[in-house]
Motif scaffolding. Structure first.
Motif, PDB file in Angstrom:
ATOM      1  N   ASP A 123       0.834  -1.187   0.000  1.00  0.00           N
ATOM      2  CA  ASP A 123       0.000   0.000   0.000  1.00  0.00           C
ATOM      3  C   ASP A 123       0.879   1.251   0.000  1.00  0.00           C
ATOM      4  OD1 ASP A 123      -2.668   1.384   0.483  1.00  0.00           O
ATOM      5  OD2 ASP A 123      -1.540   2.048   2.239  1.00  0.00           O
ATOM      6  N   PRO A 124       0.582   2.252  -0.842  1.00  0.00           N
ATOM      7  CA  PRO A 124       1.436   3.448  -0.906  1.00  0.00           C
ATOM      8  C   PRO A 124       1.579   4.156   0.431  1.00  0.00           C
ATOM      9  CG  PRO A 124      -0.041   3.372  -2.795  1.00  0.00           C
ATOM     10  CD  PRO A 124      -0.471   2.264  -1.872  1.00  0.00           C
ATOM     11  N   ALA A 125       0.506   4.217   1.208  1.00  0.00           N
ATOM     12  CA  ALA A 125       0.591   4.873   2.512  1.00  0.00           C
ATOM     13  C   ALA A 125       1.518   4.100   3.449  1.00  0.00           C
ATOM     14  CB  ALA A 125      -0.805   4.999   3.119  1.00  0.00           C
ATOM     15  N   THR A 126       1.440   2.779   3.407  1.00  0.00           N
ATOM     16  CA  THR A 126       2.318   1.961   4.238  1.00  0.00           C
ATOM     17  C   THR A 126       3.768   2.123   3.811  1.00  0.00           C
ATOM     18  OG1 THR A 126       0.541   0.348   4.577  1.00  0.00           O
ATOM     19  CG2 THR A 126       2.792  -0.388   5.018  1.00  0.00           C
ATOM     20  N   LEU A 127       4.001   2.149   2.509  1.00  0.00           N
ATOM     21  CA  LEU A 127       5.357   2.312   1.997  1.00  0.00           C
ATOM     22  C   LEU A 127       5.923   3.670   2.385  1.00  0.00           C
ATOM     23  CD1 LEU A 127       7.715   1.266   0.344  1.00  0.00           C
ATOM     24  CD2 LEU A 127       6.571   2.094  -1.715  1.00  0.00           C
ATOM     25  N   ALA A 128       5.111   4.702   2.292  1.00  0.00           N
ATOM     26  CA  ALA A 128       5.573   6.042   2.675  1.00  0.00           C
ATOM     27  C   ALA A 128       5.917   6.093   4.162  1.00  0.00           C
ATOM     28  CB  ALA A 128       4.501   7.079   2.337  1.00  0.00           C
TER      29      ALA A 128
END
Length: 301
Positions: free
Chosen positions: A126-131
């Protein structure tokens, strides 16, 4: 005569109508007919002629196609009905995969290099998790570098082995007669200096700290019945120095002994015996588990 007349009137009167008890069969047969028609319609629409479907798709695509621009969004694969993957069979398998095409103004398609991929093996993160994982990795990396600089300034940069794993930043205090003597838990002068130099940076952050004692496979004798007690005492001595001398808040720190169950180097070689006689200071990341799981791949461990 009157009796004959009575009989005649009786014959000329209306007889009582017979009640039909089977009228419900008409409604029932109507309902069955409607249901049969419904099932026939459902069966008919569930059988799709693939050739007619493809012809309809192509005709719609041609109708919406603007020959002066890029192909219509209706132009694509044959859809899910053909049982084939939507991925093109000629997708390059080498490093050119993911290249984006761009018009160079002359009608030619020029290859545009893709944005470098984030160093993680899971493309579905997930992009939010990666960020969040990237931010946490940057925080721990900065802390590691600051501790390394402080130790190097005091000539202690070779005394600590640091790494980042899924728990956080690990400071390995390898006890090769630097932090502890064999079968002993008392801190050496070098051990106290290392703790005093690193503690301001550790105390100044908000993370909790786990002090984890380890021992090698050599059986102990004397005051410690087993390596469990020895490793726990070493962790406790480090904890006490951080709390009593360096000002670490007690609620933020804990000590645990693992004995010889978690060696860094397997075997009983001199290198293994020295590396496994250690205490690890683990600065525990406060990030969620799914974020922490990405830290090793983002920092190289």
């Amino acid at each position: 005569m009157s009796s004959h007349g009575g009989r005649r009137r009786s014959r000329g009167g209306h007889e009582e109508e017979h009640v039909n008890h089977e009228r419900w069969l008409v409604s029932y047969s109507d309902m069955i007919t409607v249901l049969m028609a419904l099932f026939i319609v459902l069966f008919a629409i569930s059988q799709v002629d693939q050739e007619k479907y493809i012809a309809l798709r192509d005709s719609l695509a041609a109708g919406f196609m603007d020959t002066t621009t890029s192909p219509s969004v209706l132009d694509g694969t044959d859809g899910t009905l053909d049982g084939k993957s939507t991925q093109s069979e000629n997708t390059p398998a080498d490093g050119t995969a993911g290249m984006v095409s761009a018009d160079d103004g002359l009608g030619q398609q020029a290859a545009v290099p893709p944005v470098p991929a984030t160093p993680t093996t899971d493309a579905s993160v997930d992009p939010a998790t990666l960020a969040a994982a990237q931010a946490e990795a940057a925080h721990l990396t900065e802390l590691r570098d600051r501790i390394a600089q402080a130790l190097a300034a005091n000539g202690l940069d070779q005394a600590v082995r640091m790494r980042i794993d899924e728990r956080g930043l690990v400071l390995g205090l390898v006890a090769d007669d630097v932090f502890f003597a064999p079968a002993r838990a008392e801190l050496t002068d070098t051990a106290r200096r290392v703790l005093d130099v690193a503690s301001p940076l550790i105390v100044g952050i908000g993370e909790n700290v786990s002090v984890e004692g380890h021992a090698n496979v050599i059986p102990v004798s004397g005051r410690y019945p087993t390596n469990w007690e020895l490793s726990a005492d070493r962790a406790t001595q480090v904890l006490r120095h951080l709390v009593e001398v360096d000002g670490m808040p007690g609620p933020r720190i804990m000590a645990v002994g693992f004995g010889d169950t978690r060696p860094l180097v397997a075997g009983d070689s001199p290198e293994a015996l020295a590396a496994n006689r250690r205490v690890d200071l683990v600065i525990l990341s406060a990030a969620p588990e799914q974020v922490r799981a990405l830290l090793p791949s983002l920092t190289g461990g």
